[in-house]
Design an enzyme around this catalytic site. Structure first.
Site, PDB file in Angstrom:
ATOM      1  N   LYS A  68      40.961  51.424  44.110  1.00 47.55           N
ATOM      2  CA  LYS A  68      41.323  50.314  43.057  1.00 47.55           C
ATOM      3  C   LYS A  68      41.816  48.961  43.324  1.00 47.55           C
ATOM      4  CE  LYS A  68      40.545  51.249  39.919  1.00 47.55           C
ATOM      5  NZ  LYS A  68      38.849  51.321  39.172  1.00 47.55           N
ATOM      6  N   TYR A 259      34.431  37.197  36.976  1.00 44.03           N
ATOM      7  CA  TYR A 259      32.974  36.894  37.600  1.00 44.03           C
ATOM      8  C   TYR A 259      31.957  37.692  37.647  1.00 44.03           C
ATOM      9  CZ  TYR A 259      35.088  32.188  39.123  1.00 44.03           C
ATOM     10  OH  TYR A 259      35.363  30.979  38.937  1.00 44.03           O
TER      11      TYR A 259
END
EC number: 2.8.2.-
Length: 311
Positions: A68, A259
């Site tokens: 993560k 993004y």
């Protein structure tokens, strides 16, 4: 020509092997023992050679973690480079005994076909926090280049919980609130595994027992999310790749809030499971989390000789 290329790969692969140590009861399997179990590396390379001269190669770079921390984003961005060949799945060779016992021949079979000039990259985030992995990776190749992407430890804990929570929801299984994991008897539950994964200094110390810091490039995961291009430029330099990834390869997707990538006119974003909203946490509990990581973070900064913009 194909035979010449294959011979060059075999020579490189052989030069990366280190002599095995005498067998000791209870000791880690030597590299030669691993190779014998799956057949010799040379035979595997010969059998995996494609008609166009591409072969499967052991990775010259591994993204070792952290879970993560942004490992999938890093791999996808790095894959924009034409000289990078990335394994599609997390291989879990060095941390899962059932895989490691199959030997380097099996590991090789999990790698993508690539040209001899390409860099093969594998990603398994659990490697960073697995005690046995550093020595095993070093045994395979002490000169390997390692990529480690980290983010704010508190945010990583919340993201860790969020992933498991959604996995349970998709299976229509109940899952406790994050407070039930973080708090025990009115105190922070330091036995919660997600907390341990964010104690970066402890895990980093284990890696530095086998690899000098110059072999490990730390990617700032928080900056990669906010502004990916400068971070990827640093990765290119560390891996000694020609600068091929450009700012035009990235565009901000307002709908997703992060993004996405543009490659040869084709746009692609990370899976919808990425970038999920974290659970709402009581500010007091969040402060406890920040306080808990304050000293470990300082130790990590001292260990690696740089600081990060974490709470």
């Amino acid at each position: 020509m194909a035979a010449l290329l294959l011979g060059a790969v075999l020579l490189v692969a052989q030069s990366q092997l280190v002599p095995s140590r005498p067998a000791v009861p209870g000791a880690e399997p030597s590299q030669q023992e691993l190779l014998r179990k799956a057949g010799t590396l040379q035979d595997d390379l010969r059998s995996s050679a494609a008609a166009n001269g591409s072969v499967q190669q052991l990775p010259q770079t591994i993204i070792i973690g952290v879970r993560k921390g942004g490992t999938r984003a890093l791999l996808e961005m790095l894959s924009l480079h034409p000289d990078v060949a990335a394994a599609e799945n997390e291989v879990h060779f060095f941390d899962w005994e059932e895989h490691y016992s199959l030997g380097l021949g099996w590991y090789l079979s999990q790698m993508p076909f690539s040209s001899p000039h390409q860099l093969t990259v594998e990603k398994t985030p659990a490697y960073f926090t697995s005690p046995k992995v550093p020595e095993r990776v070093h045994s395979m190749n002490p000169a390997i280049r390692l990529l480690l992407i980290l983010r704010d430890p508190s945010e990583r804990v919340l993201s860790d919980y969020t992933q498991v929570f959604y996995n349970h929801m998709q299976k229509h299984k109940p899952y406790p609130s994050i407070e039930e994991f973080l708090v025990r008897d009115g105190r922070l539950n330091v036995d919660y595994k997600a907390l341990n994964r964010s104690l970066y200094h402890a895990h980093m110390q284990n890696w530095l027992r086998f690899f000098p810091l110059r072999r490990i490039h730390i990617v700032d995961g928080d900056r990669l999310i906010r502004d990916p291009f400068p971070e990827i430029q640093k990765v290119e330099r560390f891996l000694r790749l020609a600068p091929q990834i450009n700012a035009s390869n990235f565009y901000f997707n307002k709908t997703k809030g992060f993004y996405c990538l543009r490659d040869s006119g084709r746009d692609r974003c990370l899976h919808e499971s990425k970038g999920r909203a974290h659970p709402q946490v009581d500010p007091k509990l969040l402060n406890k989390l920040h306080e808990y990581f304050h000293e470990p973070n300082k130790k990590f900064f001292e260990l690696v000789g740089r600081t990060f913009d974490w709470h």
